[in-house]
Design an enzyme around this catalytic site. Structure first.
Site, short mmCIF file in Angstrom:
data_model
loop_
_atom_site.label_atom_id
_atom_site.label_comp_id
_atom_site.label_asym_id
_atom_site.label_seq_id
_atom_site.Cartn_x
_atom_site.Cartn_y
_atom_site.Cartn_z
N VAL A 1 48.66 44.34 36.25
CA VAL A 1 49.05 43.14 36.99
C VAL A 1 48.90 41.89 36.11
O VAL A 1 49.83 41.08 35.99
CB VAL A 1 48.21 43.01 38.29
CG1 VAL A 1 48.48 41.67 38.97
CG2 VAL A 1 48.54 44.16 39.24
N LYS B 1 42.16 45.93 24.06
CA LYS B 1 43.41 46.18 24.78
C LYS B 1 44.10 44.85 25.10
O LYS B 1 45.32 44.71 24.99
CB LYS B 1 43.12 46.95 26.08
CG LYS B 1 44.37 47.20 26.91
CD LYS B 1 44.07 48.03 28.14
CE LYS B 1 45.29 48.18 29.01
NZ LYS B 1 45.72 46.96 29.67
N GLY C 1 39.69 44.02 38.42
CA GLY C 1 39.24 44.92 39.49
C GLY C 1 40.12 46.14 39.58
O GLY C 1 41.16 46.22 38.94
N ARG D 1 43.70 48.95 51.03
CA ARG D 1 43.17 47.87 50.17
C ARG D 1 41.72 47.55 50.54
O ARG D 1 40.92 47.21 49.69
CB ARG D 1 44.05 46.62 50.32
CG ARG D 1 45.47 46.83 49.78
CD ARG D 1 46.37 45.66 50.13
NE ARG D 1 47.73 45.82 49.64
CZ ARG D 1 48.74 46.29 50.38
NH1 ARG D 1 48.54 46.67 51.61
NH2 ARG D 1 49.95 46.38 49.86
N PRO E 1 40.72 43.75 48.04
CA PRO E 1 41.49 43.21 49.15
C PRO E 1 41.54 41.68 49.07
O PRO E 1 40.50 41.02 49.15
CB PRO E 1 40.72 43.67 50.40
CG PRO E 1 39.33 43.96 49.91
CD PRO E 1 39.40 44.26 48.45
N ASP F 1 42.47 39.06 50.76
CA ASP F 1 41.98 38.10 51.78
C ASP F 1 40.46 38.01 51.76
O ASP F 1 39.88 36.94 51.86
CB ASP F 1 42.48 38.50 53.17
CG ASP F 1 43.99 38.59 53.21
OD1 ASP F 1 44.64 37.56 52.98
OD2 ASP F 1 44.52 39.69 53.45
N SER G 1 47.10 35.31 46.74
CA SER G 1 48.55 35.56 46.85
C SER G 1 48.90 36.08 48.24
O SER G 1 50.02 35.90 48.70
CB SER G 1 48.99 36.56 45.78
OG SER G 1 48.24 37.75 45.89
N HIS H 1 47.06 40.76 54.05
CA HIS H 1 47.85 41.48 53.05
C HIS H 1 47.36 42.93 53.11
O HIS H 1 46.44 43.32 52.41
CB HIS H 1 47.65 40.89 51.65
CG HIS H 1 48.25 41.73 50.55
ND1 HIS H 1 49.59 42.06 50.54
CD2 HIS H 1 47.71 42.32 49.45
CE1 HIS H 1 49.84 42.81 49.47
NE2 HIS H 1 48.71 42.98 48.80
N THR I 1 51.45 49.00 41.50
CA THR I 1 52.52 48.00 41.65
C THR I 1 52.12 46.80 40.80
O THR I 1 50.96 46.43 40.77
CB THR I 1 52.70 47.54 43.11
OG1 THR I 1 51.60 46.71 43.47
CG2 THR I 1 52.79 48.68 44.09
N1 NAD Z 1 47.73 40.83 45.73
C1 NAD Z 1 48.72 41.65 45.48
O1 NAD Z 1 49.82 41.51 46.03
C2 NAD Z 1 48.50 42.76 44.47
C3 NAD Z 1 49.58 43.52 43.99
C4 NAD Z 1 49.32 44.54 43.07
C5 NAD Z 1 48.02 44.79 42.67
N2 NAD Z 1 47.01 44.03 43.16
C6 NAD Z 1 45.61 44.24 42.76
O2 NAD Z 1 45.39 43.73 41.44
C7 NAD Z 1 44.23 44.36 40.89
C8 NAD Z 1 44.53 44.79 39.46
O3 NAD Z 1 45.46 45.84 39.46
P1 NAD Z 1 45.96 46.49 38.06
O4 NAD Z 1 47.03 47.46 38.41
O5 NAD Z 1 46.22 45.42 37.07
O6 NAD Z 1 44.65 47.29 37.64
P2 NAD Z 1 44.26 47.70 36.14
O7 NAD Z 1 43.22 48.75 36.25
O8 NAD Z 1 45.49 47.99 35.35
O9 NAD Z 1 43.62 46.36 35.54
C9 NAD Z 1 42.40 45.84 35.96
C10 NAD Z 1 41.79 45.15 34.76
O10 NAD Z 1 40.58 44.50 35.19
C11 NAD Z 1 39.69 44.58 34.08
N3 NAD Z 1 38.32 44.33 34.54
C12 NAD Z 1 37.52 45.14 35.29
N4 NAD Z 1 36.32 44.54 35.46
C13 NAD Z 1 36.37 43.35 34.83
C14 NAD Z 1 35.46 42.29 34.64
N5 NAD Z 1 34.22 42.34 35.15
N6 NAD Z 1 35.85 41.21 33.92
C15 NAD Z 1 37.08 41.14 33.38
N7 NAD Z 1 38.00 42.13 33.52
C16 NAD Z 1 37.65 43.21 34.22
C17 NAD Z 1 39.90 45.98 33.53
O11 NAD Z 1 39.40 46.11 32.21
C18 NAD Z 1 41.42 46.12 33.64
O12 NAD Z 1 42.06 45.73 32.43
C19 NAD Z 1 43.88 45.50 41.87
O13 NAD Z 1 42.80 45.13 42.70
C20 NAD Z 1 45.16 45.68 42.67
O14 NAD Z 1 44.90 46.23 43.95
C21 NAD Z 1 47.22 43.02 44.04
#
Ligand code: NAD
Length: 320
Positions: A21, A47, A86, A95, A128, A130, A150, A182, A237
């Protein structure tokens, strides 16, 4: 001469969490030339450096942003800080199942941001969303709306897309929102959906398109399960939310206020407080500047109030 009450900042964005994301958001912001400086921060620095270089190397032919991997000291003097750190949900998870785990990550992220924070809006993406918007608002203790999530912006975009496909028109002529959580408790606000400025009920009747509760329920259901369906198909996603963040970032950084359904801590709107949920909101340089108190149908209110109760229960159960 007409003058803005805001002065243009340095158009700097920090993105915490450079996973799928966070990196997609950086890529989308860079291609759209929304920001002048974009910094990616993550516990996995190697990375992150790779992601930043990969995007940066294409920018000479498209985009002008200075994009790099940094650390929390780069949160200083940002117009916008986007938090995506996260875990994402796995197939079959909701979520809300991520609440405690991601709240712990979020608390550690916020404690590090606070050391260097000088100004700027904080946008929560991590789920989550919210619940975490509520907790980060509490921890940051900034004026209301400067921390927001968002929320339902992506659900609203999916809703508009699905309606546009059904009526076979361009998405640009459809106006509609999803409000509330959400997540599974999201509420499509059918009473305010318009097509070319005309209510969708009137439009479909006039044009001769089948329009009834079954059709509406199918559109609402497809909108709600779209995230889970994509996760089943590709495990995550990220592109959809990244493009939605461009709209929000542009409103904040480039002072182009917009209206969208995002999550912020309610201060008595619809009689609710003590939770963060999405309602149509004016988003601009200081985040959520105003929440619109539009009137909904009794069924829409019922759905929204159910979300309020559900959010309160989850907030109470958060460990930290
Ligand atoms: N709000 C929305 O509409 C929406 C849409 C898609 C995904 N998301 C959420 O976004 C979040 C990320 O998803 P993703 O697919 O990128 O996951 P991901 O696993 O690809 O990336 C998460 C990143 O967070 C990093 N991380 C973990 N702990 C950390 C910390 N303490 N400090 C700094 N970085 C840290 C990890 O190293 C990793 O690179 C998830 O919670 C997912 O549910 C939200």
């Amino acid at each position: 001469m007409k003058r803005s009450i805001y002065t243009l900042g340095n158009r700097k964005v920090a993105i915490i969490g450079a996973g799928y994301v966070g990196s997609s958001i950086a890529y989308a912001l860079a291609l759209r030339d929304v920001a002048r400086e974009i910094v990616l921060i993550d516990i996995n620095h190697e990375k992150t450096d790779g992601e930043a270089k990969d995007i940066r190397h294409g920018l000479p032919v498209m985009g002008t942003a200075d994009l790099y991997a940094g650390d929390y000291s780069d949160c200083n003097d940002c117009d916008l800080i986007v938090i995506t750190a996260g875990r994402g949900r796995k197939q079959g998870e909701s979520r809300l199942d991520l609440a405690n785990e991601n709240a712990r990550i979020m608390q550690s992220v916020v404690s590090k941001i606070k050391k260097y924070y000088t100004r700027g809006v904080i946008l929560i993406i991590t789920n989550p969303v919210d619940i975490l918007t509520y907790k980060v608002s509490e921890w940051m203790d900034l004026p209301n709306g400067m921390v927001f999530g968002s929320g339902c912006i992506l659900d609203s975009s999916r809703f508009v897309r699905t309606i546009a496909d059904y009526v076979m028109l361009n998405t640009g002529v459809i106006n509609g929102y999803v409000v509330g959580e959400h997540g599974d408790g999201q509420v499509p606000v059918w009473s305010h959906v318009t097509v070319g400025g005309v209510s969708i009920d009137e439009f479909c009747k006039d044009i001769g398109i089948e329009w009834n509760d079954d059709v509406k329920n199918k559109i609402a259901y497809d909108t709600k399960v779209m995230g889970a369906e994509i996760i089943r198909e590709k495990s995550r996603t990220h592109y959809g939310i990244a493009t939605c963040v461009c709209q929000l970032a542009d409103a904040i950084i480039n002072q182009r206020p917009t209206i969208c359904s995002v999550s912020s801590v309610l201060m008595g709107e619809h009689g609710c407080r003590g939770v963060a949920l999405s309602v149509p909101s004016v988003v601009g340089p200081v985040g959520v500047q105003q929440r619109i108190r539009e009137k909904w149908s009794p069924e829409e209110y019922r759905g929204f109030f159910d979300s309020v109760e559900k959010m309160r229960e989850v907030i109470e159960k958060i460990d930290n």
